[in-house]
Design a protein around this motif. Structure first.
Motif, mmCIF file in Angstrom:
data_model
loop_
_atom_site.group_PDB
_atom_site.id
_atom_site.type_symbol
_atom_site.label_atom_id
_atom_site.label_comp_id
_atom_site.label_asym_id
_atom_site.label_seq_id
_atom_site.Cartn_x
_atom_site.Cartn_y
_atom_site.Cartn_z
ATOM 1 N N THR A 238 35.930 33.702 39.443
ATOM 2 C CA THR A 238 36.565 33.167 38.242
ATOM 3 C C THR A 238 35.553 33.007 37.112
ATOM 4 N N ALA A 239 34.343 32.538 37.464
ATOM 5 C CA ALA A 239 33.304 32.375 36.451
ATOM 6 C C ALA A 239 32.899 33.718 35.855
ATOM 7 N N ARG A 240 32.789 34.719 36.709
ATOM 8 C CA ARG A 240 32.363 36.047 36.247
ATOM 9 C C ARG A 240 33.406 36.698 35.352
ATOM 10 N N MET A 241 34.679 36.510 35.667
ATOM 11 C CA MET A 241 35.749 37.183 34.933
ATOM 12 C C MET A 241 36.421 36.315 33.881
ATOM 13 N N SER A 242 36.094 35.005 33.890
ATOM 14 C CA SER A 242 36.739 34.053 32.975
ATOM 15 C C SER A 242 38.259 34.140 33.081
ATOM 16 N N SER A 243 38.721 34.367 34.313
ATOM 17 C CA SER A 243 40.161 34.521 34.513
ATOM 18 C C SER A 243 40.526 34.223 35.961
ATOM 19 N N ILE A 244 41.425 33.286 36.171
ATOM 20 C CA ILE A 244 41.919 32.998 37.514
ATOM 21 C C ILE A 244 42.764 34.166 38.018
ATOM 22 N N THR A 245 43.521 34.787 37.124
ATOM 23 C CA THR A 245 44.371 35.905 37.510
ATOM 24 C C THR A 245 43.541 37.067 38.055
ATOM 25 N N LEU A 246 42.486 37.443 37.330
ATOM 26 C CA LEU A 246 41.647 38.566 37.768
ATOM 27 C C LEU A 246 40.875 38.212 39.039
ATOM 28 N N ALA A 247 40.424 36.951 39.136
ATOM 29 C CA ALA A 247 39.721 36.522 40.341
ATOM 30 C C ALA A 247 40.646 36.595 41.548
ATOM 31 N N ALA A 248 41.893 36.149 41.379
ATOM 32 C CA ALA A 248 42.864 36.190 42.469
ATOM 33 C C ALA A 248 43.123 37.620 42.910
ATOM 34 N N ARG A 249 43.214 38.527 41.948
ATOM 35 C CA ARG A 249 43.437 39.936 42.278
ATOM 36 C C ARG A 249 42.257 40.495 43.066
ATOM 37 N N GLU A 250 41.030 40.184 42.640
ATOM 38 C CA GLU A 250 39.844 40.680 43.348
ATOM 39 C C GLU A 250 39.762 40.138 44.761
ATOM 40 N N LEU A 251 40.126 38.879 44.941
ATOM 41 C CA LEU A 251 40.004 38.220 46.236
ATOM 42 C C LEU A 251 41.255 38.369 47.109
ATOM 43 N N SER A 252 42.268 39.058 46.589
ATOM 44 C CA SER A 252 43.542 39.232 47.312
ATOM 45 C C SER A 252 44.167 37.881 47.659
ATOM 46 N N LEU A 253 44.159 36.991 46.685
ATOM 47 C CA LEU A 253 44.763 35.674 46.832
ATOM 48 C C LEU A 253 45.773 35.466 45.709
ATOM 49 N N THR A 254 46.561 34.407 45.818
ATOM 50 C CA THR A 254 47.454 34.047 44.730
ATOM 51 C C THR A 254 46.684 33.247 43.688
ATOM 52 N N GLN A 255 47.200 33.211 42.478
ATOM 53 C CA GLN A 255 46.559 32.421 41.424
ATOM 54 C C GLN A 255 46.500 30.946 41.799
ATOM 55 N N SER A 256 47.574 30.462 42.403
ATOM 56 C CA SER A 256 47.599 29.051 42.768
ATOM 57 C C SER A 256 46.555 28.738 43.841
ATOM 58 N N ALA A 257 46.324 29.699 44.754
ATOM 59 C CA ALA A 257 45.317 29.478 45.799
ATOM 60 C C ALA A 257 43.923 29.382 45.175
ATOM 61 N N VAL A 258 43.610 30.271 44.226
ATOM 62 C CA VAL A 258 42.310 30.228 43.558
ATOM 63 C C VAL A 258 42.171 28.936 42.765
ATOM 64 N N SER A 259 43.228 28.526 42.077
ATOM 65 C CA SER A 259 43.184 27.273 41.316
ATOM 66 C C SER A 259 42.907 26.087 42.229
ATOM 67 N N ARG A 260 43.574 26.060 43.387
ATOM 68 C CA ARG A 260 43.354 24.960 44.328
ATOM 69 C C ARG A 260 41.915 24.943 44.830
ATOM 70 N N GLN A 261 41.362 26.123 45.114
ATOM 71 C CA GLN A 261 39.984 26.181 45.613
ATOM 72 C C GLN A 261 38.998 25.672 44.568
#
Length: 298
Positions: A20-43
């Motif tokens: 998320t820090a590298r991409m400045s985006s929860i959406t893009l981070a979730a896509r890279e990690l194969s997770l949902t946006q809500s899962a990345v936000s919770r983490q």
């Protein structure tokens, strides 16, 4: 060393934060990690709760790192890189047959690389990972087992074995030599001189050996021998180069000796390693081999 659990977040939390820090985006981070946006936000929220620090500032539909988040991201990114490298090495060599070696770029490509097939033939279970380092570094903070170093016999906290000395000679293109018609050492000051940034005093040493004082004339610096050699071949100027690294160019005439006045450099090439890695089997095997190769090539 035992660390409190709260200061050892899981790699899942750290990976979510780093992406998320590298991409400045929860959406893009979730896509890279194969997770949902809500899962990345919770983490990320869980990590901030563990640290009791706000890592991101939320602004409408975007996020940005806070000052604390910026500093933390730099550290975590490097830590995750080291974990990834260590994991890859273990998978590639489950018996621990990996040597992480820092090399000088031109020495590595011109002298070491052509000889490595001989080493691998003798030690088929060992893998060598090469990384370029031009100057001293701290083994305590860099994940390297050894380094090939040029300079004085001085590296705090490390052991050293002499590999070889070197002879340097002023070289240039035949066209430049004919243009300036060099006859004596002082004549070189009429032409542009090409130096290496890690050896700023090399030309002064050469002129001093010829009993000439008063500066080195017009200088242009390069960070590697390879680029200085290419510039010399193109007729840019005269480069002071180690003869053992430019044998092919001297043989085929791409480089000529501006003057046949070689000197031996005051510094030497060494294999360097931290004391705590002295018993590392791949290092022992490489050390014995490279010392034998260097002795045969002197």
């Amino acid at each position: 060393m035992h660390m409190p659990r709260r200061f050892l977040p899981s790699t899942a939390l750290l990976a979510a934060f780093e992406a998320t820090a590298r991409m400045s985006s929860i959406t893009l981070a979730a896509r890279e990690l194969s997770l949902t946006q809500s899962a990345v936000s919770r983490q990320i929220k869980l990590l901030e709760g563990l640290l009791e620090v706000e890592l991101f500032a939320r602004e409408r539909q975007s996020i940005r790192l806070t000052a604390a988040g910026e500093a933390y991201a730099r550290e975590i990114r490097e830590a995750l890189r080291k974990i990834s490298t260590a994991s890859f090495n273990v998978r590639a060599n489950p018996k621990g047959g990996t040597l992480n070696l820092a090399i000088l770029p031109t020495f590595g490509t011109r002298w070491l690389a052509p000889r490595l097939p001989l080493f691998f033939a003798q030690h088929p279970g060992i893998t060598i990972n090469l990384a370029t380092r031009l100057t001293y570094f701290d083994f305590r903070t860099d994940a390297l087992d050894a380094a090939i170093h040029f300079g004085p016999r001085d590296w705090p906290g490390a052991e050293m074995a002499l590999l070889r000395s070197e002879e340097v000679v002023p070289t240039c293109s035949s066209k430049l030599k004919n243009q300036y018609d060099f006859c004596a050492a002082g004549d070189l000051k009429k032409a542009p001189l090409l130096g290496i940034s890690t050896r700023p005093g090399a030309w002064d040493q050469w002129f001093s050996a010829q009993n000439i004082v008063g500066g080195s004339g017009q200088m242009m610096y390069f960070d590697q021998f390879a680029t200085a050699a290419q510039a010399a071949m193109a007729g840019v100027g005269v480069a002071l180069l180690p003869t053992f690294l430019i044998q092919d160019e001297l043989a085929n005439g791409k480089l000529v000796r501006a003057l046949d006045l070689p000197i031996e450099s005051a510094e030497r090439y060494y294999l360097v390693w931290p004391t705590e890695r002295s018993s590392h089997p791949p290092l022992i095997a490489f050390r014995d081999w490279v010392l034998a190769e260097s002795a045969a090539d002197r």
